[in-house]
Design a protein around this motif. Structure first.
Motif, PDB file in Angstrom:
ATOM      1  N   GLY A  42     -26.088 -17.677 -20.240  1.00  0.00           N
ATOM      2  CA  GLY A  42     -27.380 -17.240 -20.745  1.00  0.00           C
ATOM      3  C   GLY A  42     -28.311 -18.409 -20.997  1.00  0.00           C
ATOM      4  N   ARG A  43     -29.587 -18.123 -21.013  1.00  0.00           N
ATOM      5  CA  ARG A  43     -30.596 -19.173 -21.169  1.00  0.00           C
ATOM      6  C   ARG A  43     -30.451 -19.922 -22.483  1.00  0.00           C
ATOM      7  N   ASP A  44     -30.090 -19.215 -23.535  1.00  0.00           N
ATOM      8  CA  ASP A  44     -29.967 -19.847 -24.854  1.00  0.00           C
ATOM      9  C   ASP A  44     -28.614 -20.529 -25.044  1.00  0.00           C
ATOM     10  N   GLY A  45     -27.707 -20.383 -24.078  1.00  0.00           N
ATOM     11  CA  GLY A  45     -26.380 -20.951 -24.247  1.00  0.00           C
ATOM     12  C   GLY A  45     -26.190 -22.305 -23.596  1.00  0.00           C
ATOM     13  N   ILE A  46     -27.176 -22.754 -22.827  1.00  0.00           N
ATOM     14  CA  ILE A  46     -27.014 -24.029 -22.124  1.00  0.00           C
ATOM     15  C   ILE A  46     -27.604 -25.180 -22.929  1.00  0.00           C
ATOM     16  N   ARG A  47     -27.239 -26.398 -22.538  1.00  0.00           N
ATOM     17  CA  ARG A  47     -27.745 -27.605 -23.200  1.00  0.00           C
ATOM     18  C   ARG A  47     -28.884 -28.187 -22.350  1.00  0.00           C
ATOM     19  N   VAL A  48     -30.042 -28.307 -22.953  1.00  0.00           N
ATOM     20  CA  VAL A  48     -31.259 -28.687 -22.224  1.00  0.00           C
ATOM     21  C   VAL A  48     -31.288 -30.178 -21.915  1.00  0.00           C
ATOM     22  N   VAL A  49     -30.905 -31.021 -22.865  1.00  0.00           N
ATOM     23  CA  VAL A  49     -31.013 -32.475 -22.686  1.00  0.00           C
ATOM     24  C   VAL A  49     -30.225 -32.968 -21.467  1.00  0.00           C
ATOM     25  N   PRO A  50     -28.930 -32.597 -21.323  1.00  0.00           N
ATOM     26  CA  PRO A  50     -28.219 -33.047 -20.127  1.00  0.00           C
ATOM     27  C   PRO A  50     -28.803 -32.479 -18.842  1.00  0.00           C
ATOM     28  N   ALA A  51     -29.421 -31.297 -18.907  1.00  0.00           N
ATOM     29  CA  ALA A  51     -30.066 -30.732 -17.714  1.00  0.00           C
ATOM     30  C   ALA A  51     -31.210 -31.632 -17.267  1.00  0.00           C
ATOM     31  N   VAL A  52     -32.005 -32.085 -18.219  1.00  0.00           N
ATOM     32  CA  VAL A  52     -33.123 -32.977 -17.900  1.00  0.00           C
ATOM     33  C   VAL A  52     -32.618 -34.322 -17.388  1.00  0.00           C
ATOM     34  N   LEU A  53     -31.591 -34.863 -18.045  1.00  0.00           N
ATOM     35  CA  LEU A  53     -31.044 -36.158 -17.636  1.00  0.00           C
ATOM     36  C   LEU A  53     -30.429 -36.089 -16.233  1.00  0.00           C
ATOM     37  N   CYS A  54     -29.744 -34.987 -15.929  1.00  0.00           N
ATOM     38  CA  CYS A  54     -29.159 -34.826 -14.594  1.00  0.00           C
ATOM     39  C   CYS A  54     -30.242 -34.807 -13.527  1.00  0.00           C
ATOM     40  N   MET A  55     -31.340 -34.115 -13.797  1.00  0.00           N
ATOM     41  CA  MET A  55     -32.438 -34.051 -12.832  1.00  0.00           C
ATOM     42  C   MET A  55     -33.075 -35.419 -12.647  1.00  0.00           C
ATOM     43  N   LEU A  56     -33.321 -36.131 -13.740  1.00  0.00           N
ATOM     44  CA  LEU A  56     -33.923 -37.463 -13.646  1.00  0.00           C
ATOM     45  C   LEU A  56     -33.002 -38.431 -12.910  1.00  0.00           C
ATOM     46  N   PHE A  57     -31.710 -38.384 -13.211  1.00  0.00           N
ATOM     47  CA  PHE A  57     -30.748 -39.257 -12.544  1.00  0.00           C
ATOM     48  C   PHE A  57     -30.735 -38.995 -11.040  1.00  0.00           C
ATOM     49  N   ALA A  58     -30.731 -37.713 -10.661  1.00  0.00           N
ATOM     50  CA  ALA A  58     -30.701 -37.359  -9.246  1.00  0.00           C
ATOM     51  C   ALA A  58     -31.953 -37.858  -8.525  1.00  0.00           C
ATOM     52  N   LEU A  59     -33.103 -37.714  -9.142  1.00  0.00           N
ATOM     53  CA  LEU A  59     -34.358 -38.139  -8.510  1.00  0.00           C
ATOM     54  C   LEU A  59     -34.418 -39.661  -8.351  1.00  0.00           C
ATOM     55  N   VAL A  60     -34.017 -40.384  -9.408  1.00  0.00           N
ATOM     56  CA  VAL A  60     -34.042 -41.850  -9.335  1.00  0.00           C
ATOM     57  C   VAL A  60     -33.027 -42.342  -8.303  1.00  0.00           C
ATOM     58  N   MET A  61     -31.856 -41.720  -8.245  1.00  0.00           N
ATOM     59  CA  MET A  61     -30.848 -42.118  -7.270  1.00  0.00           C
ATOM     60  C   MET A  61     -31.316 -41.856  -5.845  1.00  0.00           C
ATOM     61  N   GLN A  62     -32.106 -40.793  -5.646  1.00  0.00           N
ATOM     62  CA  GLN A  62     -32.630 -40.505  -4.306  1.00  0.00           C
ATOM     63  C   GLN A  62     -33.604 -41.595  -3.876  1.00  0.00           C
ATOM     64  N   VAL A  63     -34.469 -42.008  -4.805  1.00  0.00           N
ATOM     65  CA  VAL A  63     -35.395 -43.109  -4.493  1.00  0.00           C
ATOM     66  C   VAL A  63     -34.612 -44.386  -4.214  1.00  0.00           C
ATOM     67  N   ASP A  64     -33.583 -44.629  -5.023  1.00  0.00           N
ATOM     68  CA  ASP A  64     -32.736 -45.804  -4.826  1.00  0.00           C
ATOM     69  C   ASP A  64     -32.088 -45.772  -3.440  1.00  0.00           C
TER      70      ASP A  64
END
Length: 307
Positions: A42-64
């Motif tokens: 459910g939407r209220d059951g997930i952790r938002v901070v790691p979701a944001v960090l995972c997306m940022l990590f993936a984007l930076v790694m793609q540029v790298d």
């Protein structure tokens, strides 16, 4: 972005070198991982901070990865005047080799800095995951792509790893002992679909790669089987989505069926364009269509899980 009048080492040059159109390939697996967690908890059951960090990590790694590919292919002489694909920054003189070395060092360190807080959510094992991402980011261009193993790395690092690890980190802090089979199936589907981008890229460059001694999978199997591989990957990815999403949602309704059919139509139309164009720089249009299909695929999978 206009590729004319690019000053050496300018901001415009770095934006072009980052290849913004490729970022969807990094975002889609994370999106599917997040959607899988939302579907399960459910939407209220997930952790938002790691979701944001995972997306940022993936984007930076793609540029790298793009910087690494740009620099090492330039140093090996692969990106010469016969190149048919989109222009590369070092080969065009937009960015000097020394500046690109500094750039890829900065993006590598930035990716590590973004990913480091994930230890708080996934434990010290996240260091091994991050290290593997960085190491194989370099090994892909330096070695694996020349041995025909690039498709395997795409399946692992644009499918299994980002989807499953994102799901693991975003899920609520309960004692997870394993990744559910449907999530693994969706991660394989994601990797197969993103691999279509590598297939069409290598299909376009088959003659240049042969001359450079770059034995990609397409060089090994030839153009006819290469086209069939492209066709097969997209349809297999859609089939795996049907299985994985129906298992996770415990249903398969009309809207989900319509979404997959629409994706299949986009994929088949792109395959026809690939077969019609067949050779030359005009295949860059198929590359763009495939990147669009990847983004559509990610959005449709998320909708299939959330509808």
């Amino acid at each position: 972005m206009d590729e004319t009048n690019v000053n050496v080492n300018s901001f415009k040059a770095w934006v072009l070198a980052s290849r913004p159109k490729t970022l969807s390939g990094a975002a889609v697996p994370v999106l599917i991982g997040i959607a899988s967690a939302v579907c399960m908890y459910g939407r209220d059951g997930i952790r938002v901070v790691p979701a944001v960090l995972c997306m940022l990590f993936a984007l930076v790694m793609q540029v790298d990865a793009n910087f690494v590919n740009d620099y090492f292919d330039f140093m090996k002489g692969t990106d010469d005047e016969t190149r048919l694909g989109p222009k590369r920054a070092c080969a065009q003189g937009w960015i000097t080799a020394a500046a690109m070395r500094r750039g890829l060092l900065i993006t590598t360190l930035l990716a590590c800095a973004v990913g480091l807080p994930l230890i708080a959510y996934g434990g010290w094992e996240m260091i091994l995951v991050g290290l593997a991402c960085v190491v194989f980011c370099f090994l892909y261009t330096i070695s694996f792509s020349y041995l025909g193993l690039g498709d395997v790395l795409v399946l692992v690092f644009f499918g299994l790893v980002p989807v499953c690890i994102t799901y693991w980190l975003v899920a609520p802090p309960t004692p997870l002992t394993s990744i559910p089979v449907p999530v693994i199936v969706l991660s394989l589907a994601c990797g197969l679909e993103i691999d279509t981008l590598l297939v069409v890229n290598n299909y376009r460059d088959i003659d240049n790669d042969r001359r450079a001694g770059k034995k990609t999978l397409i060089v090994r199997i030839g153009p006819v089987w290469g086209r069939l591989l492209y066709f097969f990957l997209g349809f297999l990815a859609g089939g795996l989505v049907v299985y994985g999403a129906s298992r996770m949602t415990q249903s398969w309704n009309l809207w989900q069926q319509v979404l997959i059919i629409i994706f299949y139509l986009f994929h088949y139309n792109t395959f026809l364009a690939m077969r019609r164009i067949n050779k030359g720089a005009a295949l860059n249009r198929v590359l763009g269509m495939t990147a669009r299909n990847m983004l559509i695929f990610g959005v449709f999978v998320a909708l299939c899980l959330l509808l």
